[in-house]
Motif scaffolding. Structure first.
Motif, short mmCIF file in Angstrom:
data_model
loop_
_atom_site.label_atom_id
_atom_site.label_comp_id
_atom_site.label_asym_id
_atom_site.label_seq_id
_atom_site.Cartn_x
_atom_site.Cartn_y
_atom_site.Cartn_z
N ALA A 234 -53.74 79.55 -40.40
CA ALA A 234 -53.80 79.60 -38.93
C ALA A 234 -52.70 80.49 -38.35
O ALA A 234 -51.63 80.65 -38.93
CB ALA A 234 -53.68 78.20 -38.37
N ARG A 235 -52.97 81.00 -37.16
CA ARG A 235 -51.98 81.78 -36.43
C ARG A 235 -50.92 80.88 -35.81
O ARG A 235 -49.75 81.24 -35.73
CB ARG A 235 -52.69 82.60 -35.34
N GLY A 236 -51.34 79.70 -35.38
CA GLY A 236 -50.41 78.77 -34.75
C GLY A 236 -49.76 77.84 -35.76
O GLY A 236 -50.18 77.75 -36.92
N LEU A 237 -48.73 77.13 -35.31
CA LEU A 237 -48.02 76.16 -36.13
C LEU A 237 -48.49 74.75 -35.79
O LEU A 237 -48.89 74.47 -34.66
CB LEU A 237 -46.52 76.26 -35.91
N LEU A 238 -48.40 73.88 -36.78
CA LEU A 238 -48.78 72.47 -36.60
C LEU A 238 -47.58 71.59 -36.90
O LEU A 238 -46.94 71.74 -37.95
CB LEU A 238 -49.93 72.11 -37.55
N MET A 239 -47.29 70.66 -35.99
CA MET A 239 -46.19 69.73 -36.20
C MET A 239 -46.65 68.29 -35.97
O MET A 239 -47.09 67.94 -34.88
CB MET A 239 -45.02 70.02 -35.26
N PRO A 240 -46.56 67.42 -36.99
CA PRO A 240 -46.81 66.00 -36.79
C PRO A 240 -45.65 65.37 -36.02
O PRO A 240 -44.52 65.85 -36.08
CB PRO A 240 -46.87 65.44 -38.22
N ILE A 241 -45.94 64.28 -35.33
CA ILE A 241 -44.90 63.57 -34.57
C ILE A 241 -44.30 62.45 -35.42
O ILE A 241 -45.00 61.54 -35.86
CB ILE A 241 -45.48 63.00 -33.26
N PHE A 242 -42.97 62.54 -35.63
CA PHE A 242 -42.16 61.45 -36.17
C PHE A 242 -40.82 61.49 -35.46
O PHE A 242 -39.79 61.82 -36.05
CB PHE A 242 -41.99 61.57 -37.69
N GLN A 243 -40.84 61.17 -34.17
CA GLN A 243 -39.69 61.38 -33.31
C GLN A 243 -38.50 60.49 -33.65
O GLN A 243 -37.35 60.82 -33.34
CB GLN A 243 -40.07 61.20 -31.84
N TYR A 244 -38.75 59.33 -34.29
CA TYR A 244 -37.64 58.43 -34.58
C TYR A 244 -36.62 59.03 -35.55
O TYR A 244 -35.46 58.62 -35.59
CB TYR A 244 -38.16 57.11 -35.17
N ARG A 245 -37.03 60.02 -36.32
CA ARG A 245 -36.12 60.67 -37.26
C ARG A 245 -34.91 61.28 -36.56
O ARG A 245 -33.88 61.51 -37.18
CB ARG A 245 -36.84 61.79 -38.00
N PHE A 246 -35.06 61.57 -35.29
CA PHE A 246 -34.06 62.38 -34.61
C PHE A 246 -33.13 61.57 -33.71
O PHE A 246 -32.40 62.13 -32.89
CB PHE A 246 -34.75 63.52 -33.85
N GLY A 247 -33.14 60.24 -33.90
CA GLY A 247 -32.12 59.42 -33.26
C GLY A 247 -30.78 59.65 -33.92
O GLY A 247 -30.69 59.93 -35.13
N ALA A 248 -29.70 59.51 -33.16
CA ALA A 248 -28.35 59.77 -33.70
C ALA A 248 -28.02 58.83 -34.85
O ALA A 248 -27.34 59.21 -35.80
CB ALA A 248 -27.32 59.65 -32.59
N GLY A 249 -28.51 57.59 -34.78
CA GLY A 249 -28.21 56.62 -35.83
C GLY A 249 -28.75 57.05 -37.17
O GLY A 249 -28.03 57.07 -38.18
N HIS B 96 -43.97 54.50 -38.44
CA HIS B 96 -42.73 55.20 -38.07
C HIS B 96 -41.54 54.71 -38.88
O HIS B 96 -40.76 55.51 -39.41
CB HIS B 96 -42.45 55.01 -36.58
N ILE B 97 -41.39 53.41 -38.97
CA ILE B 97 -40.22 52.90 -39.68
C ILE B 97 -40.36 53.14 -41.18
O ILE B 97 -39.36 53.36 -41.88
CB ILE B 97 -39.97 51.41 -39.35
N HIS B 98 -41.59 53.15 -41.69
CA HIS B 98 -41.78 53.48 -43.10
C HIS B 98 -41.44 54.95 -43.35
O HIS B 98 -40.89 55.30 -44.41
CB HIS B 98 -43.21 53.18 -43.53
N ASP B 99 -41.73 55.81 -42.40
CA ASP B 99 -41.32 57.21 -42.52
C ASP B 99 -39.79 57.31 -42.53
O ASP B 99 -39.22 58.05 -43.34
CB ASP B 99 -41.89 58.05 -41.38
N LEU B 100 -39.13 56.60 -41.63
CA LEU B 100 -37.67 56.61 -41.61
C LEU B 100 -37.12 56.12 -42.94
O LEU B 100 -36.14 56.67 -43.47
CB LEU B 100 -37.13 55.71 -40.49
#
Length: 364
Positions: A117-132, A186-190
């Motif tokens: 594809a010409r475009g990029l694909l990003m899945p959402i796992f936003q909890y990864r980016f908490g400071a903790g 989400h927490i399993h991804d973390l």
């Protein structure tokens, strides 16, 4: 530097959280110009709350428009795969909520489409980016934590009849699963983000809290590739809602905060083995930067990947790991046996964990 990327949000549910916590704080990089939802009134109400004029009800109409750079897919889970494929083939950049797909076969097909594809694909796992969680990752990656011994992840939430009033929730054909893929994913991804890949899993699922088709309780024993042991547990029947990760390493025990919907954020607790380790951890964290987290950090990283060729903050490999874990979990629970990863194309669950009767019923 490219101009602001124009975004269409598809799905006026969790999509509003993407807007409020991701795109709005990153308004220097993105402009949300369009809200799409099959429920016109719902889409119009969301658009009005955020001063957006363009409202559409047809996803397909977005694909032909040259004034949209990014399609942010926040629709029911059953639609993710087909909509993501269509958006990539239309040349759009794509962000998609979890779960990205419902089988490893679909994951392979999506990876093939994304590669071309010409475009990029990003899945959402936003909890990864908490400071903790970022501080925990820093300590682990630096070697200060030492050998991993044991870890646990708990998703103890509450969902009742009103939550399932929406017709697609609680059904295999709508959510493609229960607590495992809709809540605990989400927490399993973390957990695997910090503890590394899973070797073998022995799992159980049950439906005990609500009158639904899918699971609302789950537990598993794991052996990690590192040799560490672990437990995962989840329920939608807890009276008090918490999310918690606890990791025991040779030199430090790490525990997340307990806020149910923000497990990546501070405060996280780091209990050192001794004063020397404690001093080293404090020194390592002394210059930890203050920065955006969650959705905002992830979408800013997405912009950097598009504009500057930076690495995507969450990749298809990350999404694949979560899909493989869910596949193994469901398969183990149904067969009451250990399942070892990775799962190949010849594995019985490669084609998905959704029961055949549910797939057939949806098709009819």
């Amino acid at each position: 530097m490219i101009d602001k990327l124009k975004v269409a949000i598809v799905g006026a549910g969790i999509g509003e959280e993407h807007l409020q916590k991701g795109f709005a704080p990153a308004a220097d990089l993105f402009a949300v110009t369009t809200i799409c939802d099959v429920d016109h009134a719902r889409a119009t109400a969301m658009a009005a709350r955020h001063g957006i004029d363009d409202v559409v009800t047809s996803f397909d109409d977005l694909l032909e428009r040259g004034d949209i750079d990014v399609i942010d897919i926040c629709t029911p889970s059953k639609l993710h795969f087909a909509q993501t494929i269509a958006a990539l083939e239309a040349g759009k950049h794509v962000i998609c909520e979890k779960p990205l797909v419902s089988s490893l076969r679909e994951m392979d097909a999506l990876e093939e489409t994304a590669a071309a594809a010409r475009g990029l694909l990003m899945p959402i796992f936003q909890y990864r980016f908490g400071a903790g969680v970022q501080k925990a990752r820093l300590i682990i990656d630096s070697g200060l934590a030492g050998k991993p011994y044991f870890g646990s992840a708990e998703t103890f939430w509450r969902r009742e009849k009103d939550y399932y009033a929406n017709s697609w929730r609680g059904r295999w054909s709508g959510e493609m699963g229960g607590v495992l893929v809709t809540h605990a994913i989400h927490i399993h991804d973390l957990f695997t983000h910090l503890m590394g890949p899973v070797d073998c899993l022995f799992g159980r699922i049950a439906t005990r809290v609500n009158a639904i088709e899918v699971d609302d309780c789950a537990s598993a024993c794991l052996q990690m590739k590192s040799g560490a042991l672990a437990s995962l547990s989840a329920t939608l029947g807890s009276q008090d809602q918490i999310s918690r990760i606890r990791l025991m390493f040779e030199n430090v025990t790490i525990e997340s905060g307990h806020v149910p919907y923000a497990p990546g954020r501070e405060p996280w607790t780091f209990i050192p083995r001794n004063d020397e380790i404690g001093d080293a951890i404090n020194a390592a964290l002394a210059d930890f930067p203050s920065r955006a987290d969650g959705f905002e950090y992830q979408v800013r990283g997405f912009h950097a990947a598009i504009a500057d060729g930076a690495a995507l903050p969450v990749t298809l490999a990350d999404a694949r790991r979560s899909i493989e874990l869910a596949s193994a979990f469901y398969h183990s629970a149904r067969l009451r046996e250990d399942v070892c990863l990775p799962l190949g194309k010849d594995h019985p669950v490669y084609d998905g964990w959704v029961p055949a009767w549910a797939t057939k019923s949806a098709a009819e």
